[in-house]
Design an enzyme around this catalytic site. Structure first.
Site, short mmCIF file in Angstrom:
data_model
loop_
_atom_site.label_atom_id
_atom_site.label_comp_id
_atom_site.label_asym_id
_atom_site.label_seq_id
_atom_site.Cartn_x
_atom_site.Cartn_y
_atom_site.Cartn_z
N CYS A 162 0.87 -1.18 0.00
CA CYS A 162 0.00 0.00 0.00
C CYS A 162 0.90 1.23 0.00
CB CYS A 162 -0.92 0.03 1.22
SG CYS A 162 -1.90 1.56 1.32
N MET A 204 -4.30 5.14 -5.59
CA MET A 204 -3.41 4.37 -4.74
C MET A 204 -1.97 4.86 -4.96
SD MET A 204 -5.93 2.67 -6.45
CE MET A 204 -5.36 1.38 -7.56
#
Length: 393
Positions: free
Chosen positions: A104, A316
Site C-alpha cells: 500500500c 493508490m
C-alpha cells in the site's frame, strides 16, 4: 457457556495518504499471529470487522472501503541497512480473505512516523529537527522505500500546510522514494510480456490494447475511450453499475493471467489486491468529487484506477508509481495519453483532484527498468492504545 473476555492488543490507528489502517508491532501480536497463516489472518479480519455481509464494518475498525480496510505489521528490519520491516495486509470487506500480494503506497507514508515513535529507528539516527531518513523494507514485495519524515523538537511533525487531494485537512509533507520498484522476475521485469502494448483478449468481453506493467504494483492500463469512458469518471459512474464492475473484473482476471500472476482467470478471486486495472485519457476539464474544478491545463493526463473491485476515490500510491513510470516510457498507453515525450514527472488528474509523481527510467540490455519513483504524502496518528478482539477459538 463460560464467557471469555476480549483480548487487548496494543495498536495505533493511522492515516497514511488517502488510506487508513490499524498498525501493530509484531511483538505485540498474540504468539500464533506473529507468523503468517490462518491465525494471523483471522485476527486481522476480526480487527477490521470482516467478513461483513452488510458491507459496513460496524463491528470492527474497518471503514468498508478498500482504502480503509487495511492492517500493517512492523518489526525491526531483518535486512541490512534498513530500519524497519513493513508487512501490509489488505482485508477483504465481504469475504474471509486477507491479500498479502502487494504493497500500500499510501500507508507507506505512515510507516516512518510509526517506526520513529515506537523505537524501531536507532535514536542516534533521529535528528532533533529536520528530516529523519527511515529505510523501510517492504516485505510483501521485497523492495526498499525511503521516507523523509519531518521532525520538530525531537518528535515527528504531523501538522503542516501540505495539501493532498482526497484528504480533507492539510498536514506535514512526507516525501517518499520507491527504490527499484519494478519486478525482478524472469517474465520480462517491468513489462512482463516484454511489450509496451499488448492485445488482451477477454472472453465474453472483447479485445483491448493494454500496457501491462509491474512498477509499484502490477497494473493493467487501458485507454479510457476503449471502455466507453472519457477519463473524468467519479465513483458513482462506476461503482453503481454491476455489469460494468463485472466487465472490469473480467479484464483484471485476463490481465493477471497474461502477466503470469495466476495460472487461470478463475483464480483471480484469490488475488484481489493485485493486479490493478486503470484507464487513462488525454487532459480534459472536470469537477472533482469535492467540487474542485480541474482545468485541462492543470494536468498532463487523466487516470482512474480500480481497487478491490471498486473505483478508488483518489489514487493508490502504488498505482501512482505505475502511472509515473509508464508515462516516462515512450510507447506505452499512459505515455500516449500524456502527449508523448519522456516526462520525468507527471501531474495526473484522479477523482479527488490531482497528484504529482516522478520516475527515473532507463533501458538496460534492451529492457526498460525504473530505478526510482518519488511522490509526497502525509500521515498522522488518529488514535493509539489497544484494539479489542473477541476470542477467536
Amino acid at each position: 457457556m463460560t464467557a471469555k473476555p476480549q483480548r487487548r492488543i496494543p495498536a495505533t490507528y493511522m492515516r497514511g495518504g488517502t488510506s487508513k489502517g490499524v498498525f501493530f508491532r509484531l511483538e505485540d501480536l498474540p504468539e500464533a499471529a506473529r507468523v503468517p497463516g490462518a491465525s494471523r489472518d483471522a485476527l486481522l479480519m476480526r480487527v477490521i470487522g470482516s467478513p461483513d455481509p452488510y458491507g459496513k464494518h460496524t463491528d470492527g475498525m474497518g471503514g468498508a472501503t478498500s482504502s480503509t480496510s487495511k492492517c500493517v505489521i512492523l518489526s525491526p528490519s531483518s535486512v541490512p541497512d534498513h530500519d524497519v520491516d513493513y508487512l501490509y495486509g489488505q482485508v477483504s470487506i465481504d469475504t474471509a480473505f486477507v491479500d498479502w500480494s502487494g504493497n500500500c503506497g499510501n500507508l507507506s507514508s505512515a510507516v516512518g512516523p510509526f517506526a520513529i515513535a515506537n523505537g524501531l529507528v536507532d535514536p542516534s539516527r533521529v535528528p532533533e529537527n529536520g528530516h529523519c531518513i527511515v529505510r523501510i523494507w517492504q516485505a510483501n514485495i521485497g523492495k526498499t522505500i525511503i521516507a523523509h519524515v519531518p521532525m520538530t523538537n525531537g518528535e515527528v511533525q504531523e501538522t503542516g500546510d501540505f495539501e493532498l487531494d482526497g484528504v480533507t485537512f492539510p498536514a506535514a509533507e512526507i516525501p517518499l522514494e520507491f527504490v527499484d520498484p519494478s519486478d525482478d522476475g524472469d517474465a520480462g521485469a517491468m513489462f512482463p510480456t516484454g511489450n509496451l502494448v499488448d492485445k488482451l483478449d477477454v472472453p465474453g468481453v472483447g479485445t483491448f490494447d493494454v500496457t501491462l506493467i509491474t512498477a509499484g504494483i502490477p497494473t493493467i492500463f487501458l485507454r479510457a475511450a476503449d471502455l466507453g469512458f472519457d477519463g473524468t469518471e467519479l465513483q458513482g459512474a462506476v461503482n453503481d453499475d454491476g455489469a460494468l464492475l463485472a466487465k472490469l473484473e473480467a479484464i483484471r482476471a485476463a490481465g493477471a493471467v497474461r502477466m503470469g500472476l495466476i495460472a487461470d482467470a478463475s483464480l483471480a478471486s484469490t488475488r484481489q489486491h493485485t493486479p490493478k486495472v486503470a484507464w487513462v485519457a488525454p487532459p480534459k476539464a472536470y469537477t472533482s468529487s469535492s467540487g474542485k474544478a480541474i482545468a485541462a491545463s492543470d494536468i498532463d493526463v487523466l487516470a482512474r484506477a480500480m481497487s478491490m473491485g471498486k473505483l478508488h476515490h483518489a489514487m493508490m500510491g502504488t498505482a501512482s508509481v505505475a502511472i509515473a513510470t509508464a508515462a516516462a516510457v515512450p510507447g506505452t498507453l499512459v505515455n500516449e495519453a500524456a502527449g508523448g515525450g519522456a516526462p520525468g514527472v507527471v501531474l495526473f488528474g484522479h477523482p479527488s483532484g490531482t497528484l504529482r509523481a516522478g520516475a527515473d527510467v532507463k533501458r538496460v540490455d534492451g529492457r526498460w527498468t525504473v530505478t526510482r519513483a518519488v511522490m509526497s504524502r502525509s500521515a498522522r496518528v488518529l488514535m493509539e492504545g489497544n484494539v479489542r478482539v473477541p476470542p477467536l477459538d
